[in-house]
Scaffold this motif. Structure first.
Motif, mmCIF file in Angstrom:
data_model
loop_
_atom_site.group_PDB
_atom_site.id
_atom_site.type_symbol
_atom_site.label_atom_id
_atom_site.label_comp_id
_atom_site.label_asym_id
_atom_site.label_seq_id
_atom_site.Cartn_x
_atom_site.Cartn_y
_atom_site.Cartn_z
ATOM 1 N N LEU A 92 10.135 39.008 17.840
ATOM 2 C CA LEU A 92 10.202 37.698 18.503
ATOM 3 C C LEU A 92 8.905 36.930 18.231
ATOM 4 O O LEU A 92 8.927 35.721 18.005
ATOM 5 N N GLU A 100 15.241 39.076 18.449
ATOM 6 C CA GLU A 100 14.523 40.366 18.428
ATOM 7 C C GLU A 100 14.745 41.094 17.094
ATOM 8 O O GLU A 100 14.200 42.172 16.870
ATOM 9 N N THR A 120 11.525 33.825 27.619
ATOM 10 C CA THR A 120 12.713 34.622 27.300
ATOM 11 C C THR A 120 13.112 34.277 25.864
ATOM 12 O O THR A 120 12.523 33.371 25.250
ATOM 13 N N SER A 121 14.160 34.946 25.381
ATOM 14 C CA SER A 121 14.597 34.640 24.014
ATOM 15 C C SER A 121 15.085 33.195 23.903
ATOM 16 O O SER A 121 15.049 32.613 22.831
ATOM 17 N N ASP A 131 7.223 42.026 22.058
ATOM 18 C CA ASP A 131 8.156 42.189 20.940
ATOM 19 C C ASP A 131 7.581 41.588 19.652
ATOM 20 O O ASP A 131 7.376 40.368 19.561
ATOM 21 N N TYR A 187 6.880 38.153 26.894
ATOM 22 C CA TYR A 187 8.343 38.172 26.902
ATOM 23 C C TYR A 187 8.769 38.749 28.255
ATOM 24 O O TYR A 187 8.119 39.681 28.760
ATOM 25 N N ALA A 205 11.284 30.920 24.389
ATOM 26 C CA ALA A 205 9.989 31.262 23.776
ATOM 27 C C ALA A 205 9.474 30.181 22.817
ATOM 28 O O ALA A 205 8.315 29.762 22.907
#
Ligand code: 13P
Ligand code: SF4
Length: 307
Positions: free
Chosen positions: A152, A201, A128-129, A149, A112, A132
């Protein structure tokens, strides 16, 4: 100095020094208003990579400023406060990741972007969010090592049905990692009819209760394109500022107003500190050239994969 005087000084220094201010969507309203560009981690990284400005002031947490430096190594990158860390990034060190690499030889390492720079230099892919799920789907093979994380990682596992080895087994965000299902129930009772948006997250038992899961920029897109007029914002509370600025005419309510809704690290970045950054040339983000190169390669490899 008054706020107006501070803003005037910052604007003057920005011009004098050929500087750009990049701000995360969680920043205070004043900071978002003075920033040249605001966005999520992915968009800010790309902006930092492409800017021709000589100086980048990064109004966000340290891993974001480090990422900017790695991607545009010749620029001067300033962090208004180097203490602005991230609990996810601090959950993983190089030693632990090395152990996992040795235990699972040949398994790709996906990190991440919320990782400290020395750790991130050991990644095969940086996500990244917002990227991913898509990236992990496209990585060859059926198993990846993913960190730091945990939430995630479990979300990516569900969305890709790949085997995800989580490193470490307990990394979490101080904000989203502490959400509980009661927050959703209470907010839905208070704002019936509002759509609930959540950041990945957050744990799966929260994700199961919402209408939309995405990065901070993806939330902006969802709110903009949705027919709904009201939204419950399940992410750090500064996000309400970004939504108000970018999606006018709609209503945004915080998922919770408990103190955990504010990231203490994001809150460290203020107008005063941005002014000090530009005036005194502090704090310069310095990272070794080989670390920057490794991060650049992993980021580019991931961008190619995403197409
Ligand atoms: P985004 O990339 O979605 O903006 O998230 C960054 C972050 O720190 C989330 O807490
Ligand atoms: Fe890190 Fe969470 Fe703060 Fe984002 S909100 S910087 S993930 S601690």
């Amino acid at each position: 100095m008054s706020k107006e005087a501070l803003i005037k000084e910052i604007k003057g220094l920005k011009q004098e020094r050929n500087a750009i201010i990049l701000g995360h969507n969680y920043m205070d309203m004043d900071v978002q208003l003075i920033a040249d560009f605001t966005g999520d981690s992915y968009d800010l990284a790309v902006k930092a990579m492409e800017t021709k400005a000589e100086v980048i002031v990064f109004a966000g947490v340290r891993f974001m400023a480090e990422q900017a430096k790695a991607l545009n190594y010749d620029r001067e990158v300033l962090s208004p406060d180097l203490n602005a860390g991230c609990t996810i990034a601090d959950a993983l060190d190089t030693e632990t990741l090395r152990e996992y690499r040795e235990r699972y030889p040949g398994v790709p390492v996906v990190l991440y972007i919320n990782s400290n720079i020395d750790v991130k230099a050991m990644a095969d892919y940086i996500v990244t969010s917002s990227t991913a799920v898509k990236a992990v789907r496209k990585i060859p093979g059926d198993t990846v090592i993913f960190g730091p994380d945990y939430n995630l990682a479990t979300y990516v596992e569900r969305m890709t049905s790949k085997k995800i080895i989580k490193v470490p087994p307990n990394g979490k965000c101080i904000v989203h990692g502490n959400y509980v299902p009661d927050y959703i129930r209470e907010a839905r009772t208070k704002y019936p009819g509002a759509k609930v948006m959540i950041h990945p997250e957050a744990p799966l038992n929260i994700i199961d209760l919402v209408d939309f899961v995405g990065s901070t920029n993806q939330m902006i897109e969802f709110a903009r394109n949705s027919e709904a007029r009201e939204f419950i914002v399940g992410t750090e509370i500064g996000m309400i500022n970004a939504l108000k600025l970018k999606v006018p005419g709609k209503e945004f309510y915080p998922l919770t107003t408990e103190p955990i809704a504010r990231c203490p690290f994001m809150a460290m970045i203020t107008l005063e500190k941005i002014y000090r950054s530009l005036r005194d040339d502090v704090y310069r983000v310095e990272i070794p050239g080989n670390i920057a190169e490794a991060v650049r390669e992993a980021f580019e490899r991931t961008r190619k994969l995403l197409g």
